[in-house]
Design a protein around this motif. Structure first.
Motif, PDB file in Angstrom:
ATOM      1  N   ILE A 199     -13.424  27.930  -3.241  1.00  0.00           N
ATOM      2  CA  ILE A 199     -12.505  29.163  -3.083  1.00  0.00           C
ATOM      3  C   ILE A 199     -12.482  29.631  -1.783  1.00  0.00           C
ATOM      4  CG2 ILE A 199     -11.752  31.291  -4.163  1.00  0.00           C
ATOM      5  CD1 ILE A 199     -11.802  29.351  -6.318  1.00  0.00           C
ATOM      6  N   ILE A 200     -11.135  29.358  -1.169  1.00  0.00           N
ATOM      7  CA  ILE A 200     -10.902  29.557   0.369  1.00  0.00           C
ATOM      8  C   ILE A 200     -10.135  30.804   0.202  1.00  0.00           C
ATOM      9  CG2 ILE A 200     -10.105  28.710   2.418  1.00  0.00           C
ATOM     10  CD1 ILE A 200     -12.360  27.089   1.404  1.00  0.00           C
ATOM     11  N   GLY A 201      -9.063  30.822  -0.411  1.00  0.00           N
ATOM     12  CA  GLY A 201      -8.234  32.106  -0.257  1.00  0.00           C
ATOM     13  C   GLY A 201      -6.914  31.709   0.893  1.00  0.00           C
ATOM     14  N   SER A 202      -5.763  32.755   0.738  1.00  0.00           N
ATOM     15  CA  SER A 202      -5.049  32.358   1.548  1.00  0.00           C
ATOM     16  C   SER A 202      -4.963  32.354   3.149  1.00  0.00           C
ATOM     17  CB  SER A 202      -3.693  33.382   1.186  1.00  0.00           C
ATOM     18  OG  SER A 202      -4.193  34.782   1.320  1.00  0.00           O
ATOM     19  N   MET A 234     -10.442  33.615   3.766  1.00  0.00           N
ATOM     20  CA  MET A 234     -11.188  34.971   3.820  1.00  0.00           C
ATOM     21  C   MET A 234     -11.711  35.485   2.426  1.00  0.00           C
ATOM     22  SD  MET A 234      -9.959  37.062   7.246  1.00  0.00           S
ATOM     23  CE  MET A 234      -8.419  37.647   6.309  1.00  0.00           C
ATOM     24  N   ALA A 235     -11.846  34.390   1.590  1.00  0.00           N
ATOM     25  CA  ALA A 235     -12.124  34.727   0.288  1.00  0.00           C
ATOM     26  C   ALA A 235     -13.677  34.787   0.342  1.00  0.00           C
ATOM     27  CB  ALA A 235     -11.617  33.549  -0.829  1.00  0.00           C
ATOM     28  N   ASP A 259      -2.205  30.880  -3.342  1.00  0.00           N
ATOM     29  CA  ASP A 259      -3.204  31.910  -3.759  1.00  0.00           C
ATOM     30  C   ASP A 259      -2.419  33.217  -4.260  1.00  0.00           C
ATOM     31  OD1 ASP A 259      -5.809  30.485  -2.483  1.00  0.00           O
ATOM     32  OD2 ASP A 259      -4.308  30.127  -1.249  1.00  0.00           O
ATOM     33  N   SER A 300      -5.729  29.704  -7.179  1.00  0.00           N
ATOM     34  CA  SER A 300      -6.445  29.504  -5.907  1.00  0.00           C
ATOM     35  C   SER A 300      -6.184  28.178  -5.453  1.00  0.00           C
ATOM     36  CB  SER A 300      -8.069  29.765  -6.035  1.00  0.00           C
ATOM     37  OG  SER A 300      -8.774  29.555  -5.063  1.00  0.00           O
ATOM     38  N   SER A 329     -11.220  41.025  -2.195  1.00  0.00           N
ATOM     39  CA  SER A 329     -12.442  40.670  -1.772  1.00  0.00           C
ATOM     40  C   SER A 329     -12.905  39.348  -2.038  1.00  0.00           C
ATOM     41  CB  SER A 329     -13.567  41.511  -1.838  1.00  0.00           C
ATOM     42  OG  SER A 329     -13.258  42.766  -0.903  1.00  0.00           O
ATOM     43  N   VAL A 330     -12.593  38.779  -3.462  1.00  0.00           N
ATOM     44  CA  VAL A 330     -13.088  37.797  -4.075  1.00  0.00           C
ATOM     45  C   VAL A 330     -12.035  36.477  -4.041  1.00  0.00           C
ATOM     46  CG1 VAL A 330     -13.726  36.697  -6.229  1.00  0.00           C
ATOM     47  CG2 VAL A 330     -14.014  39.106  -6.014  1.00  0.00           C
ATOM     48  N   MET A 331     -10.950  36.937  -4.142  1.00  0.00           N
ATOM     49  CA  MET A 331      -9.914  35.667  -3.953  1.00  0.00           C
ATOM     50  C   MET A 331      -9.179  35.563  -2.587  1.00  0.00           C
ATOM     51  SD  MET A 331     -10.710  34.572  -6.707  1.00  0.00           S
ATOM     52  CE  MET A 331      -9.537  33.107  -6.818  1.00  0.00           C
ATOM     53  N   ASN A 332      -8.891  36.570  -1.963  1.00  0.00           N
ATOM     54  CA  ASN A 332      -8.072  36.570  -0.859  1.00  0.00           C
ATOM     55  C   ASN A 332      -6.787  36.134  -0.982  1.00  0.00           C
ATOM     56  OD1 ASN A 332      -8.184  34.735   2.492  1.00  0.00           O
ATOM     57  ND2 ASN A 332      -7.127  36.638   1.905  1.00  0.00           N
TER      58      ASN A 332
END
Lengths: 325, 325
Positions: free
Chosen positions: A150-153, A156-157, B129, B145, B252-255
């Protein structure tokens, strides 16, 4: 010829690097001060030179490079605004390294590197959904879902250390400027703070009563707890409770097969695992009860950072900054 | 020939279904009682027959079927232990449907279907995301995600309604048997409970003082708040605060790039968006501040369930129970 991937772990003071074979064995490793030469360009120059020499010495064939660094951005290949590195601003880590190597290069943050290391070489082999928690000075995390990080947009996930434990603006002050972040409780620093609070608020005897406050360490608390020290045991119980509840919450988000604990505090074994597991189970939604394994990382502390970084190049082909031929 | 995907939304009392074109237009739709015929097999038989007739009538070519159902399991294609459906146990939804259709068929739960609908046809087009929150009787969620739905190890991820708001075993009793779940606060039922508590604990005048307690609805609270009713405004503030803090945590988990709100309570517009956004921003880790959009779903309430279900077949090629030719 032996094919290897280089793993590089960039830390605030030291940078470790090594050559890792397809089984996760570190065949050669070394380290250097991160501040070497002063500028970022000097650092990369020196790092590249060292890796080239390592390859020349061993005769291994380089297939890729994985780099774990604080605030390492997966998408851009830059290290951006890492507060604990000697350089400021946007650092084009991957682009600079590509001046020296014609292999795929992947950058990510250290907790993601550890998660990938666990999946490629450790206890998460064959798993597609798991969470890695690193309990060090702070609390870091990496999350894998459907076999993908899980990287995030914005890359920064997975900042689980900064999930708020309290929804009312209360709680311990965190380095991030807010109050009540999970890592102020569940980390080596957090349990130390808990222990000090317990010593101050209770009259219970304790093996740590005579230790100067700034010398108390999480290892000392673990050692006292193992000897039956009531307050030390209470510190672990409190830590495990706050961590366990938040792990129950992350299970409601990710439905992982397992959660791995890594880092200093995880080495206190049953003390942290039993309490955390108990409170996690107590707080799980019924559909998840009994289904989530809480496991110690299978990456040895020695070399884990290098192996983790190397695994980034092994696995994340989608995000390589260079095509694998 | 017009190519369509069938979308099926199975609910506790009624099942909606329709034919959706590649632009997300529902070209034909209908519904039937879920309990039709008594047994699960009768239900599938009738559903298949209705879809066949719809295809015969319109002359469209069927390319796939997407099904949204409570406790719909992505991996197995079964509906497993849904408490609000008329049948018990493991129901082989996809396998039964495959007896009638030779096209790819995908099953998932309704919140995941809504998330996919948003990505394929709605406001999340082009996003990789994002998080979808449905604020109805309860709080449902779907998470995307890296362009993929978060499914989890047992197809039970994204139960944000059951994230615990309190870490101390306190809070409102939830239907799941625990206390303090987010959906007991942030949902149509939740805000109603908050309003009643405020009416009971305060002496403030309110337009809702003369409404019998069991007739108070979230729409009534919104209407009162729009007229400046202090307690109704306070109910929205409280709801937005609890939801906002938990959205800050999920960031904070998934951004994510965006969080979408869907369902009854989301239709109260600024009342819910402004308060939730305010508290989310206040509680975000600084690296995320100002970067997460809080948006209303672009799926109209009419047909959203059918479009969402249909989008499952459009998108999730990895998990199709039948190869696309």
């Amino acid at each position: 010829m032996v094919k290897v991937v280089a793993g590089v772990d960039i830390g605030g003071t030291g940078t470790k690097f090594g050559l890792v074979d397809p089984n996760g064995e570190v065949l050669s490793e070394s380290k250097m001060p991160t501040a070497v030469g002063g500028t970022f360009e000097c650092f990369v120059e020196k790092l590249a030179e060292e890796i080239q020499m390592m390859l020349a010495d061993t005769g291994f064939e380089l297939e890729g490079i994985g780099i774990g660094a604080p605030s390492g951005n997966y998408y851009t290949g830059n290290i951006s605004g890492a507060s604990n590195l000697p350089w400021k601003g946007d650092l084009p880590m991957v682009d600079e390294m590509l001046k020296h190597f014609e292999v795929p290069i992947v950058l990510s943050n250290d907790a993601n590197a550890t998660a990938m290391g666990e999946m490629v070489f450790g206890g998460a082999k064959g798993m597609r959904d798991f969470v890695m928690i690193t309990l060090g000075t702070g609390l870091g995390s990496g999350i894998v879902s459907g076999g993908q990080l899980i990287i995030g947009s914005q890359s920064m996930a997975a900042e689980l250390g900064h999930v708020l434990v309290h929804s009312d603006g209360k709680g311990r002050a965190c380095n991030c400027g807010r109050k009540g972040c999970l890592e102020t409780y569940a980390s080596a620093t957090g349990i130390k703070k808990t222990m000090i609070e317990l010593l101050e608020s209770s009259r219970e005897e304790s093996l740590l009563r005579n230790v100067p406050i700034n010398e108390i360490s999480s290892r000392m608390i673990a050692s006292a707890a193992q000897k039956g020290d009531k307050l030390a045991l209470e510190a672990f119980d409190y830590t495990g409770r706050l961590l366990g509840v938040q792990l129950a919450n992350i299970v409601s988000v990710m439905n992982p097969e397992a959660i791995f604990l890594f880092g200093g505090l995880s080495l206190s074994g049953d003390l942290i695992f039993d309490t955390t597991r108990k409170y996690m189970e107590q707080n799980l939604l019924s559909i998840y009860k009994g289904s989530v394994k809480l496991l110690p990382s299978q990456l040895g502390a020695q070399g884990a950072a290098i192996v983790g970084a190397a695994s980034l190049a092994h696995q994340q082909k989608d995000y390589l900054h260079f095509e694998i031929s």
